[in-house]
Write a protein that holds these residues in place. Structure first.
Motif, mmCIF file in Angstrom:
data_model
loop_
_atom_site.group_PDB
_atom_site.id
_atom_site.type_symbol
_atom_site.label_atom_id
_atom_site.label_comp_id
_atom_site.label_asym_id
_atom_site.label_seq_id
_atom_site.Cartn_x
_atom_site.Cartn_y
_atom_site.Cartn_z
ATOM 1 N N ALA A 113 -14.543 67.468 -6.123
ATOM 2 C CA ALA A 113 -13.484 67.617 -7.126
ATOM 3 C C ALA A 113 -13.763 66.771 -8.364
ATOM 4 O O ALA A 113 -13.222 67.039 -9.440
ATOM 5 C CB ALA A 113 -12.125 67.234 -6.541
ATOM 6 N N VAL A 114 -14.587 65.745 -8.227
ATOM 7 C CA VAL A 114 -14.878 64.882 -9.377
ATOM 8 C C VAL A 114 -16.378 64.681 -9.634
ATOM 9 O O VAL A 114 -16.773 64.361 -10.750
ATOM 10 C CB VAL A 114 -14.201 63.494 -9.243
ATOM 11 N N HIS B 199 -1.692 58.004 4.611
ATOM 12 C CA HIS B 199 -1.104 58.182 3.281
ATOM 13 C C HIS B 199 -0.904 59.630 2.858
ATOM 14 O O HIS B 199 -0.072 59.923 2.029
ATOM 15 C CB HIS B 199 -1.926 57.426 2.241
ATOM 16 N N ARG B 200 -1.712 60.538 3.373
ATOM 17 C CA ARG B 200 -1.522 61.939 3.002
ATOM 18 C C ARG B 200 -1.573 62.762 4.267
ATOM 19 O O ARG B 200 -2.611 63.288 4.634
ATOM 20 C CB ARG B 200 -2.605 62.386 2.030
ATOM 21 N N GLN C 261 -8.565 68.997 2.623
ATOM 22 C CA GLN C 261 -8.253 67.841 1.773
ATOM 23 C C GLN C 261 -8.251 66.577 2.640
ATOM 24 O O GLN C 261 -8.775 65.534 2.254
ATOM 25 C CB GLN C 261 -6.870 68.056 1.123
ATOM 26 N N ALA D 143 -10.762 63.238 2.510
ATOM 27 C CA ALA D 143 -10.207 61.898 2.299
ATOM 28 C C ALA D 143 -10.736 60.895 3.321
ATOM 29 O O ALA D 143 -10.480 59.703 3.210
ATOM 30 C CB ALA D 143 -8.682 61.955 2.360
ATOM 31 N N PRO E 212 -13.152 57.716 2.001
ATOM 32 C CA PRO E 212 -12.408 56.689 1.263
ATOM 33 C C PRO E 212 -11.330 56.001 2.106
ATOM 34 O O PRO E 212 -11.078 54.804 1.936
ATOM 35 C CB PRO E 212 -11.746 57.456 0.114
ATOM 36 N N ALA E 213 -10.706 56.742 3.026
ATOM 37 C CA ALA E 213 -9.561 56.187 3.752
ATOM 38 C C ALA E 213 -9.957 55.093 4.739
ATOM 39 O O ALA E 213 -9.113 54.328 5.193
ATOM 40 C CB ALA E 213 -8.813 57.302 4.488
ATOM 41 N N VAL F 210 -11.418 52.337 4.352
ATOM 42 C CA VAL F 210 -11.276 50.933 3.941
ATOM 43 C C VAL F 210 -9.927 50.353 4.376
ATOM 44 O O VAL F 210 -9.673 49.173 4.191
ATOM 45 C CB VAL F 210 -11.463 50.713 2.421
ATOM 46 N N GLN F 211 -9.058 51.206 4.933
ATOM 47 C CA GLN F 211 -7.799 50.676 5.467
ATOM 48 C C GLN F 211 -8.043 49.804 6.691
ATOM 49 O O GLN F 211 -7.248 48.926 7.001
ATOM 50 C CB GLN F 211 -6.862 51.821 5.850
#
Lengths: 400, 464
Positions: free
Chosen positions: B135-136, B262-263, B319, B323, B326-327, B329-330
């Protein structure tokens, strides 16, 4: 508000630097460069907190490029609260650039007398100022007197079901009287005895990095509401509502916590207490813009849509990305007019494409921005607060 | 020194294309890894001619250059070293051409991969490579790292779609490799050499990309298991039956919990592992395969099979998958993402060894990845401020690579060597391999200005 360095660093640690915010950050999408994206602000805040970057004018400038719209947080796999890091950096990383916007937010809005004078000056020079600052274009003609001078402090009703405090905020008190009139009309339709609560919520000062002033405002508002002995504090401004709902955590006093629990956006309040569905017809096509501080700030997005759908004759058509920030963001549109205009231009296009005659929303700051950008885009679309349309529906019932 | 350089570069490219303030430079010091390095300067050329002029200038003065797209890489490839000048290519962002007859796209390096996906799909075409960051992330970065993604299993990786490249060589000359045809054996295959070269041989400014017809139908399935090994054996069973899903992903319990926090996409929090699969093709075939995949999973101990009922539900599940990395690191703030890859038959064995390594070194290792093509992403979760833990992680990394190589696999499936895997490269390619790679680098880049220190270059563990 997160206060200590450790809790701020914990937010920084939660950023995996994946760059997902590049997909959604409206400022980044307008500027196109990494230093303007949420990830960069987190890393800059981290470097500052770690002592690897000293506070500087450029740091403040970059921290200034944030709408506090929470879009990044909402999209972030780790929910990093970038707006809190930005506010902390603005508050503590050295003095911000002196500007008229900062002066207004920290030196005038919190002081009713100064505001009274400024309001008078502004009223007389509105035409000239609007030519100089296009961001003011969407403002209605400034009324002669503040809102509270048009009403008694308490508005009784025949059979009161509850006593409701209506927190006006600066935008209603000095500029958007028609929203205030509509809110009072609507609350009285629900047998609410309305107590007007003037004052500034402190958000503009906090956004300018003046955390101390924001705190004083918070204490004042809580005291005032306590004295008014109201069951609920209702707002028609998304940003005021978010600020008020945050006083509990901010001040950490039992009074502030009790206060914050009673705060409701007017649409949420009406749906929660039972909407009076005895409504007249308002024949119009409406699209709804989600204010950031309502949808992401307070989780309120279904209620205004439910209200609009209840009104006979209203054809609600969703626009593409209704929750995309309009770029107004309170003082941002004044301090960063070009970026705000670019972000707002996209919003105007999305709204106009629905064919709606009215853009409804729940925040005077969005109303100001939307009216301006729609006008500049040559779109004959009216902007109204949800309660204005609701008030119109109650009035339509009375005069068939 | 820097001021003179700023002036020279401003004269060359325009003042607004040269970034020198430290606050701004700091924003180009990182990628998706924990490595950082603040560049000496950042430049943002606007077209190929400007890139060429810049590289020629840098060649004459021996200034190291670090090409950069969106900065989402996972091996440190775009993290500046040695006072390098970052060359940000995001201003080269035009989709130049989308040809429905030749079935190809011509795009500039800074085009976001996700926007190419959308542009192609709008005309019923399909660009398969889909790194989690699509997406980026940019095409330039994807080509430079030879990015993969879930669809690698059925459709291959970025290199399988690069027909030709426009490259600025380290002396500033511009060449075009390959072309617009699927078949092309004219001379050495420089296209494939430069794809995956991590910016060490030149700067990619434009790519000709092959497209496919968009599959008629797609179906997403989620199977959850109470045992990680059972999920792993279900994968090999599906593939052994001759079914090749468009994607076949595994997520373990740690990753499920992180991503749901979170999502929420409604993933089962009590499962030991889930398999997330896409089946695509003609509607009828997809329906048949769906039933068979469901049966196989059940036979191997799946507790629940969930079929996405709408494209919205499918998008939500994917999605969530994107994620994952990145997720993590929690759990702990420093995430060491590995992508050791093994032949698909060895996935169950590799997962067993990863669990053993985690236990032996007392580390949190989350396991997820493209299980269908053997490309697992064990992520070691540590705190870089804890030296003892970092030391244990170092040992675990070495053992992970040893295990992958012992099972017939490779150090990196799709992230690249960059900075992070440099110390282990020799272990896989051998002394002769290292020597030839080094000679190749010298032939392209005699002055060593192109992304120095990446892939090759000195590091602590190099003994000779």
């Amino acid at each position: 508000m997160i206060k200590t360095k450790e809790t701020l660093l914990a937010q920084v640690d939660r950023c995996s630097k994946c760059g997902a915010c590049r997909e959604v950050c409206p400022v980044f999408l307008a500027k196109g460069s990494e230093p303007y994206v949420a990830r960069a602000k987190v890393q800059l805040a981290g470097a500052w907190l770690d002592g690897n970057l000293s506070p500087s004018r450029r740091l403040q400038e970059l921290m200034g490029y944030c709408l506090l719209c929470k879009t990044c947080t909402h999209h972030c796999p780790n929910g990093v609260q970038v707006d809190r890091l930005v506010l902390a950096a603005r508050a503590e990383a050295g003095p911000a650039r002196r500007s008229l916007v900062r002066l207004a937010a920290t030196g005038i809005l919190p002081h009713p007398r100064r505001m009274w004078v400024a309001h008078g000056v502004f009223r007389l020079t509105q035409g000239t100022l609007t030519r100089l600052r296009p961001a003011l274009q969407g403002l209605p003609q400034v009324p002669r007197k503040p809102f509270t001078q048009h009403y008694p402090a308490v508005l009784p009703v025949a059979r009161p079901r509850r006593r409701v405090g209506y927190f006006l905020g600066c935008m209603i008190q000095y500029f958007w009287h028609r929203v205030g009139d509509a809110a009072i009309h609507v609350l009285r339709e629900h047998d609410g005895e309305v107590v007007l609560l003037p004052g500034c919520c402190g958000m503009p000062a906090a956004a300018q990095g003046a955390a101390g002033i924001a705190r004083q405002q918070a204490e004042m508002v809580v005291r005032q509401a306590e004295q008014a002995r109201v069951e609920a504090v209702v707002t028609t401004c998304a940003s005021c509502g978010l600020a008020l709902a945050g006083y509990g955590d901010e001040l950490s006093t039992p009074a502030a916590r009790a206060f914050s629990q009673r705060v409701r956006d007017i649409s949420a309040f009406l749906m929660e207490t039972g909407l009076n569905r005895d409504l007249g017809v308002v024949e119009t096509v409406v699209t709804y813009h989600d204010p950031c501080h309502l949808r992401r700030g307070q989780g309120v997005w279904q209620q205004p849509r439910e209200i609009l759908r209840c009104i006979p004759g209203v054809d609600l058509r969703e626009m593409e990305q209704p929750d995309r920030c309009c770029g107004g963001s309170g003082t941002f549109a004044f301090s960063h007019p070009e970026v705000a205009a670019a972000i707002g231009g996209l919003k105007a296009e999305m709204a106009a494409r629905t064919g709606a005659a009215v853009v409804a929303t729940g925040c005077p700051s969005c109303q100001l921005q939307l009216a301006g950008v729609l006008d500049r885009a040559g779109q004959a679309v009216r902007v109204a607060h949800t309660v204005e349309i609701l008030s119109q529906a109650y009035a339509a019932r009375l005069t068939p | 020194m820097r001021d003179v350089l700023v002036k020279d570069l401003a004269r060359l490219l325009g003042a607004d294309r040269v970034i020198s303030q430290v606050e701004d430079r700091l924003c180009y010091s990182y990628d998706g890894t924990y490595k950082t390095g603040i560049p000496r300067l950042v430049v943002k050329p606007g077209n190929t001619e400007q890139v060429a002029a810049l590289v020629e200038f840098a060649y004459q003065r021996e200034i190291p250059l670090v090409p950069r797209g969106a900065g989402t890489g996972l091996s440190g490839g775009s993290v500046p070293l040695a006072d390098g000048v970052v060359v940000s290519l995001t201003a080269l962002n035009r989709v130049v051409e989308l040809d429905r007859v030749d079935m190809l796209a011509v795009v500039e390096a800074g085009v976001v991969t996700g926007s190419l996906h959308k542009a192609a799909e709008a005309v019923r075409l399909f660009y398969p490579p889909d790194p989690a960051s699509s997406a980026v992330s940019t095409i330039g970065g994807n080509v430079a790292e030879c990015a993969g993604g879930p669809r690698g299993l059925k459709y291959g990786v970025t290199r399988d779609y690069v027909l030709g490249l426009e490259v600025v060589l380290p002396d500033g000359r511009v060449i075009n490799t390959g072309g617009r045809t699927i078949k092309n054996v004219t001379g050495y295959d420089l296209t494939r050499l430069i794809t995956g070269s991590e910016g060490t041989l030149g700067i990619i400014t434009r790519a000709v990309l092959r497209l496919l017809p968009l599959p008629e139908h797609k179906q997403t399935i989620l199977a959850d298991f109470l045992d990680l090994n059972a999920a792993a054996t279900a994968i090999t069973a599906i593939l052994a039956e001759g079914i090749v899903p468009a994607a076949l992903e595994i997520m373990d319990d740690v990753t499920i919990r992180c991503v749901e926090k979170h999502r929420s996409a409604g993933l089962p929090l009590d499962a030991a592992a889930i398999l997330l699969m896409d089946l695509d093709g003609p509607r009828e075939t997809v329906g048949q395969q769906l039933n068979r995949v469901g049966e196989i999973c059940r036979r191997h101990g799946a507790r629940n099979i969930r079929v996405a009922h709408s494209t919205g539900e499918s998008a939500e599940l994917w999605q969530a998958r994107r994620a994952v990395s990145p997720a993590l690191v929690q759990v702990k703030p420093t995430k060491i993402s590995e992508d050791a890859t093994v032949p698909r038959s060895q996935v169950p064995a590799m997962i067993r060894r990863l669990k053993e390594i985690a236990a032996r070194h007392n580390l949190d290792i989350a396991i997820f990845g493209h299980a269908g093509d053997g490309n697992l992403h064990p992520n070691i979760l540590v705190d870089r401020r804890n030296p003892a833990e970092m030391a244990r992680a170092e040992n675990a990394i070495a053992e992970i690579f040893e295990a992958a190589l012992a099972l017939g696999g490779t150090l990196s499936g799709e992230h690249g060597i960059g900075l992070l895997k440099r110390p282990y490269l020799k272990q896989e390619v051998g002394s002769a391999g290292m020597e030839y790679m080094t000679r190749l680098k010298q032939a392209f880049d005699p002055k060593g200005i192109m992304n120095p220190g990446k892939i090759l270059g000195r590091c602590a563990s190099d003994q000779n």
